[in-house]
Design a protein around this motif. Sequence first.
Motif, PDB file in Angstrom:
ATOM      1  N   ASN A 145       0.871  -1.146  -0.176  1.00 51.25           N
ATOM      2  CA  ASN A 145      -0.081  -0.084  -0.082  1.00 51.25           C
ATOM      3  C   ASN A 145       0.873   1.149  -0.045  1.00 51.25           C
ATOM      4  N   GLY A 146       1.945   1.415  -0.704  1.00 51.61           N
ATOM      5  CA  GLY A 146       2.752   2.395  -0.702  1.00 51.61           C
ATOM      6  C   GLY A 146       3.740   2.769   0.271  1.00 51.61           C
ATOM      7  N   GLY A 147       3.756   1.803   1.173  1.00 51.21           N
ATOM      8  CA  GLY A 147       4.475   2.100   2.465  1.00 51.21           C
ATOM      9  C   GLY A 147       3.631   2.705   3.568  1.00 51.21           C
ATOM     10  N   THR A 148       2.410   2.888   3.737  1.00 51.03           N
ATOM     11  CA  THR A 148       1.549   2.909   4.765  1.00 51.03           C
ATOM     12  C   THR A 148       1.891   1.935   5.902  1.00 51.03           C
ATOM     13  N   SER A 149       1.902   0.755   5.467  1.00 49.07           N
ATOM     14  CA  SER A 149       2.104  -0.514   6.429  1.00 49.07           C
ATOM     15  C   SER A 149       2.882  -1.319   5.836  1.00 49.07           C
ATOM     16  N   TRP A 150       3.647  -2.363   6.791  1.00 53.36           N
ATOM     17  CA  TRP A 150       4.755  -3.114   6.490  1.00 53.36           C
ATOM     18  C   TRP A 150       4.397  -4.484   7.346  1.00 53.36           C
ATOM     19  N   THR A 151       4.840  -5.634   6.326  1.00 56.92           N
ATOM     20  CA  THR A 151       4.723  -7.020   6.892  1.00 56.92           C
ATOM     21  C   THR A 151       6.273  -7.430   6.774  1.00 56.92           C
ATOM     22  N   ILE A 152       6.614  -7.861   8.029  1.00 54.26           N
ATOM     23  CA  ILE A 152       8.117  -8.435   7.957  1.00 54.26           C
ATOM     24  C   ILE A 152       8.196  -9.660   8.110  1.00 54.26           C
ATOM     25  N   THR A 153       9.272 -10.322   7.349  1.00 60.01           N
ATOM     26  CA  THR A 153       9.427 -11.950   7.072  1.00 60.01           C
ATOM     27  C   THR A 153      10.914 -12.095   7.312  1.00 60.01           C
ATOM     28  N   SER A 154      11.242 -13.385   7.655  1.00 59.17           N
ATOM     29  CA  SER A 154      12.612 -13.807   7.746  1.00 59.17           C
ATOM     30  C   SER A 154      12.853 -14.074   6.325  1.00 59.17           C
ATOM     31  N   VAL A 155      14.226 -13.924   5.561  1.00 57.51           N
ATOM     32  CA  VAL A 155      14.975 -14.383   4.622  1.00 57.51           C
ATOM     33  C   VAL A 155      15.687 -15.411   4.637  1.00 57.51           C
ATOM     34  N   ASP A 156      16.676 -15.253   5.805  1.00 55.80           N
ATOM     35  CA  ASP A 156      17.619 -16.006   5.903  1.00 55.80           C
ATOM     36  C   ASP A 156      18.065 -15.770   7.524  1.00 55.80           C
ATOM     37  N   LEU A 157      17.735 -16.702   8.442  1.00 53.21           N
ATOM     38  CA  LEU A 157      18.001 -16.504   9.771  1.00 53.21           C
ATOM     39  C   LEU A 157      19.522 -17.240  10.254  1.00 53.21           C
ATOM     40  N   THR A 158      20.021 -17.724   9.250  1.00 50.93           N
ATOM     41  CA  THR A 158      21.511 -18.354   9.411  1.00 50.93           C
ATOM     42  C   THR A 158      22.524 -17.201   8.676  1.00 50.93           C
ATOM     43  N   VAL A 159      22.255 -16.149   8.713  1.00 50.41           N
ATOM     44  CA  VAL A 159      23.195 -15.126   8.101  1.00 50.41           C
ATOM     45  C   VAL A 159      24.238 -14.978   9.235  1.00 50.41           C
ATOM     46  N   GLY A 160      24.028 -14.926  10.396  1.00 46.95           N
ATOM     47  CA  GLY A 160      24.683 -14.848  11.394  1.00 46.95           C
ATOM     48  C   GLY A 160      24.903 -13.290  12.212  1.00 46.95           C
ATOM     49  N   ALA A 161      25.429 -13.188  13.229  1.00 45.92           N
ATOM     50  CA  ALA A 161      25.530 -11.931  14.010  1.00 45.92           C
ATOM     51  C   ALA A 161      26.552 -10.886  12.959  1.00 45.92           C
ATOM     52  N   SER A 162      27.438 -11.479  12.523  1.00 46.20           N
ATOM     53  CA  SER A 162      28.190 -10.553  11.462  1.00 46.20           C
ATOM     54  C   SER A 162      27.451 -10.037  10.383  1.00 46.20           C
ATOM     55  N   ALA A 163      27.238  -8.667  10.487  1.00 47.70           N
ATOM     56  CA  ALA A 163      26.741  -8.184   8.962  1.00 47.70           C
ATOM     57  C   ALA A 163      27.375  -8.571   7.925  1.00 47.70           C
ATOM     58  N   PRO A 164      26.600  -9.064   6.890  1.00 53.15           N
ATOM     59  CA  PRO A 164      27.118  -9.498   5.518  1.00 53.15           C
ATOM     60  C   PRO A 164      27.226  -8.371   4.660  1.00 53.15           C
ATOM     61  N   GLY A 165      27.208  -7.176   4.942  1.00 51.60           N
ATOM     62  CA  GLY A 165      27.504  -6.178   3.968  1.00 51.60           C
ATOM     63  C   GLY A 165      25.961  -5.666   3.494  1.00 51.60           C
ATOM     64  N   THR A 166      25.963  -5.099   2.300  1.00 52.00           N
ATOM     65  CA  THR A 166      24.687  -4.640   1.873  1.00 52.00           C
ATOM     66  C   THR A 166      23.962  -5.629   0.868  1.00 52.00           C
ATOM     67  N   PRO A 167      22.810  -6.134   1.118  1.00 52.37           N
ATOM     68  CA  PRO A 167      22.278  -6.951   0.149  1.00 52.37           C
ATOM     69  C   PRO A 167      21.702  -6.048  -0.975  1.00 52.37           C
ATOM     70  N   SER A 168      21.479  -7.065  -2.353  1.00 52.29           N
ATOM     71  CA  SER A 168      21.030  -6.160  -3.391  1.00 52.29           C
ATOM     72  C   SER A 168      19.667  -6.764  -3.821  1.00 52.29           C
ATOM     73  N   ILE A 169      18.996  -5.966  -4.424  1.00 50.59           N
ATOM     74  CA  ILE A 169      17.314  -6.552  -4.617  1.00 50.59           C
ATOM     75  C   ILE A 169      17.194  -6.180  -6.130  1.00 50.59           C
ATOM     76  N   PHE A 170      16.306  -7.208  -6.469  1.00 51.32           N
ATOM     77  CA  PHE A 170      16.016  -6.992  -8.105  1.00 51.32           C
ATOM     78  C   PHE A 170      14.736  -7.385  -8.097  1.00 51.32           C
ATOM     79  N   VAL A 171      13.688  -6.603  -8.598  1.00 50.28           N
ATOM     80  CA  VAL A 171      12.086  -7.066  -8.295  1.00 50.28           C
ATOM     81  C   VAL A 171      11.860  -7.479  -9.790  1.00 50.28           C
TER      82      VAL A 171
END
Length: 158
Positions: free
Chosen positions: A71-97
């Motif tokens: 709805n254009g950013g009015t509300s958000w649903t959050i889901t997990s993509v990968d919970l095994t990424v770990g505590a160390s930040a993997p850097g910036t992800p990239s998305i393509f729709v």
Amino acid sequence: MGRGSTLMTTYGVGSTTLKFGISTDCGVTWSTSTVDTSTNVDGMTLGSLDSTNIWIIYQKVTGLYAATSTNGGTSWTITSVDLTVGASAPGTPSIFVANNSEPLVAYGSNQLGGGYGSTLAFAQSADGGSTWSVTHIEEYTGFPSPRWAVMETLDAIN
């Protein structure tokens, strides 16, 4: 080449709040919403084909997550993509729709236990971001390891 009138951004406020902003008048005025207020929000990217269906992929201490708005950013649903990424930040992800129901994400992960970003990973959703499947592209041992990835497709069907 003209510029579009709709602009979108995602940004962190401190280390605990993920925000979204949208402007429909070339940035003269903005509407904002809060996406997530949990701890240690980091490394985020934004993807959309229109101003209605929007995905934000971001890193937290507990894994890689997707925030989806239909709805254009009015509300958000959050889901997990990968919970095994770990505590160390993997850097910036990239998305393509690829279309309004198939976001594709590339990111560094330490899923295989090799430390910071030991695996270059790919996640895809066929249901608008409700569920995700993860594939490992390449595993690394030691350094250097993947921290950033760029995603593009040559034959997306919209």
